[in-house]
Design an enzyme around this catalytic site. Sequence first.
Site, PDB file in Angstrom:
ATOM      1  N   HIS A 209       0.833  -1.198   0.000  1.00  0.00           N
ATOM      2  CA  HIS A 209       0.000   0.000   0.000  1.00  0.00           C
ATOM      3  C   HIS A 209       0.868   1.249   0.000  1.00  0.00           C
ATOM      4  CE1 HIS A 209      -3.305   2.596   1.932  1.00  0.00           C
ATOM      5  NE2 HIS A 209      -3.728   2.257   0.742  1.00  0.00           N
ATOM      6  N   HIS A 213       1.312   4.065  -3.302  1.00  0.00           N
ATOM      7  CA  HIS A 213       1.070   5.502  -3.186  1.00  0.00           C
ATOM      8  C   HIS A 213       2.337   6.323  -3.437  1.00  0.00           C
ATOM      9  CE1 HIS A 213      -3.168   5.849  -2.027  1.00  0.00           C
ATOM     10  NE2 HIS A 213      -3.014   4.661  -1.462  1.00  0.00           N
ATOM     11  N   HIS A 238      -7.883  -0.886  -4.974  1.00  0.00           N
ATOM     12  CA  HIS A 238      -8.579  -0.984  -3.687  1.00  0.00           C
ATOM     13  C   HIS A 238      -9.763  -1.953  -3.772  1.00  0.00           C
ATOM     14  CE1 HIS A 238      -6.246   2.724  -2.926  1.00  0.00           C
ATOM     15  NE2 HIS A 238      -6.313   2.349  -1.671  1.00  0.00           N
ATOM     16  N   GLU A 350     -10.934  10.000  -4.781  1.00  0.00           N
ATOM     17  CA  GLU A 350      -9.686  10.036  -4.018  1.00  0.00           C
ATOM     18  C   GLU A 350      -9.308  11.462  -3.670  1.00  0.00           C
ATOM     19  OE1 GLU A 350      -5.019   8.620  -4.039  1.00  0.00           O
ATOM     20  OE2 GLU A 350      -6.063   8.935  -5.920  1.00  0.00           O
ATOM     21  N   HIS A 365     -12.649  10.892   0.441  1.00  0.00           N
ATOM     22  CA  HIS A 365     -11.940   9.670   0.831  1.00  0.00           C
ATOM     23  C   HIS A 365     -10.853   9.950   1.861  1.00  0.00           C
ATOM     24  CE1 HIS A 365      -8.066   7.504   0.077  1.00  0.00           C
ATOM     25  NE2 HIS A 365      -8.795   6.517   0.548  1.00  0.00           N
ATOM     26  N   HIS A 369     -10.337   9.188   6.203  1.00  0.00           N
ATOM     27  CA  HIS A 369      -9.212   8.610   6.940  1.00  0.00           C
ATOM     28  C   HIS A 369      -8.804   9.509   8.108  1.00  0.00           C
ATOM     29  CE1 HIS A 369      -7.740   4.991   4.851  1.00  0.00           C
ATOM     30  NE2 HIS A 369      -8.280   5.507   3.762  1.00  0.00           N
ATOM     31  N   HIS A 405     -13.293   1.379   3.040  1.00  0.00           N
ATOM     32  CA  HIS A 405     -13.086   1.163   1.609  1.00  0.00           C
ATOM     33  C   HIS A 405     -14.160   0.281   0.988  1.00  0.00           C
ATOM     34  CE1 HIS A 405      -9.581   3.306   0.092  1.00  0.00           C
ATOM     35  NE2 HIS A 405      -9.229   3.365   1.366  1.00  0.00           N
TER      36      HIS A 405
END
Length: 684
Positions: A209, A213, A238, A350, A365, A369, A405
């Site tokens: 992950h 990114h 995802h 995103e 999104h 988080h 998610h």
Amino acid sequence: MTDNNKLFRGLMQKPYEPTFVPKEDGKLYYDLPDSYLTNEYRPFGPAIQNRFSTNVETRVPFPNITPPNLSFADVVSRRGVFSVFNREHRRAAGQLIQLFLDQPNPSTLSAIAAYVRDRVNAPLFQYALSIALIHRDDTRDVEIPTFLELFPDRFVDPGVFPLLREEGNLLDGGSRRAIDIPPNYTASDRIDEQKVAYWREDIGLSLHHWHWHLVYPATGPDRVVRKDRRGELFYHMHQQTIARYNIERFANGLPRTRSFSQLREPIPEAYFPKIIRSSDGRAFSCRYPNQLMQDVNRVEDSATIKLADMDDWIKRIFEAIDSGVAQATNGDRVPLDNDKGIDLLGDIVEASTLSINFNYYGDYHQNGHVMLGYIHDPDNSYLEGVGVMGDLTTTMRDPLFYRWHQHIDEIFVRHKQRLPAYTAADLSYNDIRVESFEVQLNKANAPKNVLLTFWQRSQFDLGTGMDFMPQGNLFVTFTHIQHAPFSYRIEANNRSSTALRGTVRLFLGPKMNERGQALPFRDQRRHMVELDKFTVNLRPGRNSIVRRSDASNLTIPYERTFRNIAASSSPGTEVFQFCNCGWPSHMLLPKGSPNGLDYDFYVLISDYNRDRVEEFNENDTCNDAHMFCGLRDRRFPDARSMGYPFDRFTPNSVGSLQDFIRPYGNMAVTTVSIRFTNTVIART
């Protein structure tokens, strides 16, 4: 002259140790002008030189430079918590990336990096420099350490660190034993979610992950963000991760993870991560059962988010999906109900800098988080830091990541269900017929269609990430899921008189839910996970296709997931960059069950003429995980929608996978049993 690998590798080691402390196991010394030293060390420049510059193999001198203005990085302190989910932190990272990209050559880049290193937040520095090195033409082959090497505290039970310090201080490098990280140390077996903790807390999963990114940052200079089909790949990677997690839950008697779409509902899942940040000695905060998401007002952390804004953003996203049209910043109405719509929607959801209207559609999104990461102390009353949900490197450890998610994926499903079902022309390859399809372990006389999983104990050296520790190796062992290597065996008949080319697409899907009930196709379709995709030349007549599981274009091998670049000389791992972006190979298959759990293995051979984007060499050592990570400086190498042929809804007449394949000779399904052996085998 020091090569670029050694030059930059040393700058990234032991992130909180000052740059003047020798790196590379005490062999590399950066000869810094006094102007590079921070205020607390500058008065002691000569003493530092005398103490640290002796008995080193390589000295790297740096010239005096014009100090860059780093005030933009003050948004997060040197030992504070950096998060790419935080908008202000992302903005600072983007400016630092740009500073690194602007340097004319690796020499000046290394000088600027050496000056910056001790003045900004350490994870911010590592993140920005890694992205810059990946995206510069003159440093693209520099080997970048994984976050496990740099910040082992994010992944390792803190109980092992006192033992490592004891070993490090009392024994030399050749005499130190490996310290074992206990599996499932975050909760007891009384907690149902702990049944899949081995999967969520797998180190390789978090490293995947993090590296994805790095290759696909959401914010930064346009040259590092704007990549072919980036938004669609955010959705697809995802979506496949959530599908795999749900399959793993079924295998362990747990239901599919429940979407966290009602933001004001209590969250029954608690999480006590037991991770201590080396930056400040503080633990990642826990989340107690039944906590509620609230407005976040943490001015000190540049985090101010209202639930009402989240409501507005998701409402506007749903309006765009339901109308099939999104509103651009300039007022244009941009259609979504076409092949490019999923890519536009991915950037909107995103909230990357490619979003066609960031101010209108917001930062749904990533702010989700942030809010879930601060759920325990939303207004900073108790001066508690972020939880694992608010940190890119740790978020996948938390059960709530998958609930969040699952909700994000359902946003995309809402869009996908508006698209027409694939037609016979989309799915068929008239001259190609799959006569048989089976899988088999790579050993003599192995039974067909039976695969094996087990526990494996592996070892890793944390020496390059342990600050203020003696030089040398500091080994830990950890236990993870693994499968025995196997091969796919396909017999395909080309009924034409000329050679043809096809794309072989291999999927796995669960046959049953956690209660042993057959999954209807509408549910199974969403849990079909892609195992591999590759091209084949099909001569007229019968063709035997054998493909090893370790050749998958989805995965990267163990050596690339866990490689310690300071010590490794493994063949085929010379180039790090894109090569280390990919799904961990040891997590290719679900765990299965002791008695064997049946899965549907599916193969489709599609027409390469309709799949082709541009030619590329599948055997290139840096192109081995393009299904999740694309190709460096190239277009995504498949013209079909990601997830094809299972990404769209099917007519109501299709009630099973057998119904789906029945009209098409270029498809086949076979039942495969995956048997789990509850034994631990040491990696050789």
